[in-house]
Design a protein around this motif. Structure first.
Motif, PDB file in Angstrom:
ATOM      1  N   MET A 151       0.843  -1.170   0.000  1.00  0.00           N
ATOM      2  CA  MET A 151       0.000   0.000   0.000  1.00  0.00           C
ATOM      3  C   MET A 151       0.894   1.241   0.000  1.00  0.00           C
ATOM      4  O   MET A 151       1.841   1.327   0.768  1.00  0.00           O
ATOM      5  N   ARG A 152       0.554   2.168  -0.853  1.00  0.00           N
ATOM      6  CA  ARG A 152       1.308   3.419  -0.909  1.00  0.00           C
ATOM      7  C   ARG A 152       0.844   4.350   0.207  1.00  0.00           C
ATOM      8  O   ARG A 152      -0.184   4.119   0.825  1.00  0.00           O
ATOM      9  N   GLN A 153       1.609   5.414   0.405  1.00  0.00           N
ATOM     10  CA  GLN A 153       1.230   6.428   1.375  1.00  0.00           C
ATOM     11  C   GLN A 153       1.353   7.802   0.740  1.00  0.00           C
ATOM     12  O   GLN A 153       2.088   7.989  -0.238  1.00  0.00           O
ATOM     13  N   TYR A 154       0.610   8.735   1.304  1.00  0.00           N
ATOM     14  CA  TYR A 154       0.636  10.124   0.849  1.00  0.00           C
ATOM     15  C   TYR A 154       0.743  11.011   2.075  1.00  0.00           C
ATOM     16  O   TYR A 154       0.027  10.806   3.055  1.00  0.00           O
ATOM     17  N   THR A 155       1.624  11.996   2.034  1.00  0.00           N
ATOM     18  CA  THR A 155       1.760  12.955   3.119  1.00  0.00           C
ATOM     19  C   THR A 155       1.114  14.258   2.681  1.00  0.00           C
ATOM     20  O   THR A 155       1.472  14.815   1.637  1.00  0.00           O
ATOM     21  N   THR A 156       0.165  14.722   3.477  1.00  0.00           N
ATOM     22  CA  THR A 156      -0.624  15.889   3.094  1.00  0.00           C
ATOM     23  C   THR A 156       0.190  17.175   3.124  1.00  0.00           C
ATOM     24  O   THR A 156       1.189  17.292   3.835  1.00  0.00           O
ATOM     25  N   ILE A 157      -0.289  18.117   2.329  1.00  0.00           N
ATOM     26  CA  ILE A 157       0.198  19.487   2.391  1.00  0.00           C
ATOM     27  C   ILE A 157      -0.966  20.350   2.880  1.00  0.00           C
ATOM     28  O   ILE A 157      -2.129  19.940   2.786  1.00  0.00           O
ATOM     29  N   GLN A 158      -0.657  21.499   3.420  1.00  0.00           N
ATOM     30  CA  GLN A 158      -1.687  22.391   3.957  1.00  0.00           C
ATOM     31  C   GLN A 158      -2.755  22.670   2.897  1.00  0.00           C
ATOM     32  O   GLN A 158      -2.435  23.031   1.775  1.00  0.00           O
ATOM     33  N   MET A 203      -3.538  11.142  -6.553  1.00  0.00           N
ATOM     34  CA  MET A 203      -3.077   9.766  -6.453  1.00  0.00           C
ATOM     35  C   MET A 203      -3.664   8.842  -7.513  1.00  0.00           C
ATOM     36  O   MET A 203      -3.024   7.874  -7.906  1.00  0.00           O
ATOM     37  N   TYR A 204      -4.897   9.117  -7.960  1.00  0.00           N
ATOM     38  CA  TYR A 204      -5.577   8.214  -8.887  1.00  0.00           C
ATOM     39  C   TYR A 204      -5.927   8.852 -10.228  1.00  0.00           C
ATOM     40  O   TYR A 204      -6.362   8.167 -11.139  1.00  0.00           O
ATOM     41  N   GLY A 205      -5.824  10.174 -10.315  1.00  0.00           N
ATOM     42  CA  GLY A 205      -6.190  10.848 -11.552  1.00  0.00           C
ATOM     43  C   GLY A 205      -7.683  11.112 -11.678  1.00  0.00           C
ATOM     44  O   GLY A 205      -8.154  11.530 -12.724  1.00  0.00           O
ATOM     45  N   THR A 206      -8.430  10.871 -10.601  1.00  0.00           N
ATOM     46  CA  THR A 206      -9.869  11.120 -10.583  1.00  0.00           C
ATOM     47  C   THR A 206     -10.323  11.363  -9.150  1.00  0.00           C
ATOM     48  O   THR A 206      -9.768  10.786  -8.216  1.00  0.00           O
ATOM     49  N   SER A 259     -13.222  10.451  -8.134  1.00  0.00           N
ATOM     50  CA  SER A 259     -14.234   9.434  -7.833  1.00  0.00           C
ATOM     51  C   SER A 259     -13.760   8.353  -6.855  1.00  0.00           C
ATOM     52  O   SER A 259     -14.576   7.593  -6.347  1.00  0.00           O
ATOM     53  N   ASN A 260     -12.470   8.281  -6.564  1.00  0.00           N
ATOM     54  CA  ASN A 260     -11.960   7.282  -5.614  1.00  0.00           C
ATOM     55  C   ASN A 260     -11.792   7.852  -4.210  1.00  0.00           C
ATOM     56  O   ASN A 260     -11.152   7.230  -3.360  1.00  0.00           O
ATOM     57  N   MET A 261     -12.400   8.988  -3.965  1.00  0.00           N
ATOM     58  CA  MET A 261     -12.309   9.642  -2.675  1.00  0.00           C
ATOM     59  C   MET A 261     -12.797   8.730  -1.548  1.00  0.00           C
ATOM     60  O   MET A 261     -12.180   8.653  -0.488  1.00  0.00           O
ATOM     61  N   SER A 262     -13.875   8.004  -1.762  1.00  0.00           N
ATOM     62  CA  SER A 262     -14.425   7.136  -0.715  1.00  0.00           C
ATOM     63  C   SER A 262     -13.467   5.996  -0.370  1.00  0.00           C
ATOM     64  O   SER A 262     -13.411   5.552   0.782  1.00  0.00           O
ATOM     65  N   ILE A 263     -12.689   5.529  -1.327  1.00  0.00           N
ATOM     66  CA  ILE A 263     -11.688   4.485  -1.067  1.00  0.00           C
ATOM     67  C   ILE A 263     -10.626   5.018  -0.115  1.00  0.00           C
ATOM     68  O   ILE A 263     -10.216   4.334   0.829  1.00  0.00           O
ATOM     69  N   LEU A 264     -10.195   6.251  -0.342  1.00  0.00           N
ATOM     70  CA  LEU A 264      -9.210   6.876   0.546  1.00  0.00           C
ATOM     71  C   LEU A 264      -9.763   7.044   1.957  1.00  0.00           C
ATOM     72  O   LEU A 264      -9.076   6.760   2.942  1.00  0.00           O
ATOM     73  N   ILE A 265     -11.000   7.500   2.056  1.00  0.00           N
ATOM     74  CA  ILE A 265     -11.608   7.715   3.368  1.00  0.00           C
ATOM     75  C   ILE A 265     -11.719   6.395   4.125  1.00  0.00           C
ATOM     76  O   ILE A 265     -11.392   6.318   5.315  1.00  0.00           O
ATOM     77  N   GLN A 266     -12.138   5.339   3.455  1.00  0.00           N
ATOM     78  CA  GLN A 266     -12.281   4.038   4.112  1.00  0.00           C
ATOM     79  C   GLN A 266     -10.939   3.473   4.558  1.00  0.00           C
ATOM     80  O   GLN A 266     -10.877   2.730   5.535  1.00  0.00           O
ATOM     81  N   THR A 280       0.115  11.546   7.308  1.00  0.00           N
ATOM     82  CA  THR A 280       0.379  10.434   6.402  1.00  0.00           C
ATOM     83  C   THR A 280      -0.891   9.605   6.242  1.00  0.00           C
ATOM     84  O   THR A 280      -1.461   9.139   7.222  1.00  0.00           O
ATOM     85  N   LEU A 281      -1.313   9.441   4.997  1.00  0.00           N
ATOM     86  CA  LEU A 281      -2.518   8.677   4.678  1.00  0.00           C
ATOM     87  C   LEU A 281      -2.150   7.423   3.904  1.00  0.00           C
ATOM     88  O   LEU A 281      -1.202   7.434   3.107  1.00  0.00           O
ATOM     89  N   ASN A 282      -2.904   6.351   4.125  1.00  0.00           N
ATOM     90  CA  ASN A 282      -2.749   5.131   3.342  1.00  0.00           C
ATOM     91  C   ASN A 282      -3.486   5.296   2.023  1.00  0.00           C
ATOM     92  O   ASN A 282      -4.607   5.810   1.989  1.00  0.00           O
ATOM     93  N   VAL A 283      -2.859   4.852   0.944  1.00  0.00           N
ATOM     94  CA  VAL A 283      -3.447   4.947  -0.387  1.00  0.00           C
ATOM     95  C   VAL A 283      -3.502   3.546  -0.984  1.00  0.00           C
ATOM     96  O   VAL A 283      -2.511   3.041  -1.501  1.00  0.00           O
ATOM     97  N   PRO A 284      -4.673   2.897  -0.911  1.00  0.00           N
ATOM     98  CA  PRO A 284      -4.777   1.541  -1.443  1.00  0.00           C
ATOM     99  C   PRO A 284      -4.696   1.526  -2.978  1.00  0.00           C
ATOM    100  O   PRO A 284      -5.065   2.496  -3.634  1.00  0.00           O
ATOM    101  N   GLU A 285      -4.212   0.417  -3.482  1.00  0.00           N
ATOM    102  CA  GLU A 285      -4.226   0.215  -4.932  1.00  0.00           C
ATOM    103  C   GLU A 285      -5.658  -0.063  -5.366  1.00  0.00           C
ATOM    104  O   GLU A 285      -6.414  -0.712  -4.644  1.00  0.00           O
TER     105      GLU A 285
END
Length: 66
Positions: free
Chosen positions: A1-8, A19-22, A24-31, A47-52
């Motif tokens: 699983m990838r990770q993303y570190t937020t910016i302000q 991360m996905y180019g759309t 529409s995958n926002m709910s996947i990130l939230i879950q 730091t957020l988890n970014v599932p494939e």
């Protein structure tokens, strides 16, 4: 699983787009990051988890999709 570190100023939809180019995958990130599900606008350094995800190429006709 990838990770993303937020910016302000990051928001779920903008992170999804980065991360996905759309958006529409926002709910996947939230879950995948339920501890931050109430966050609307992020501060820097979280730091957020970014599932494939499976991507479906909808630009191709159905018989050419894999």
């Amino acid at each position: 699983m990838r990770q993303y570190t937020t910016i302000q100023g990051d928001m779920w939809d903008s992170i999804s787009y980065k991360m996905y180019g759309t958006e529409s995958n926002m709910s996947i990130l939230i879950q995948a990051n339920t501890e931050h599900m109430e966050t609307t606008i992020f501060t820097a350094g979280i730091t957020l988890n970014v599932p494939e995800v499976e991507t479906e190429n909808t630009n191709l006709p159905p018989w050419k999709r894999v």
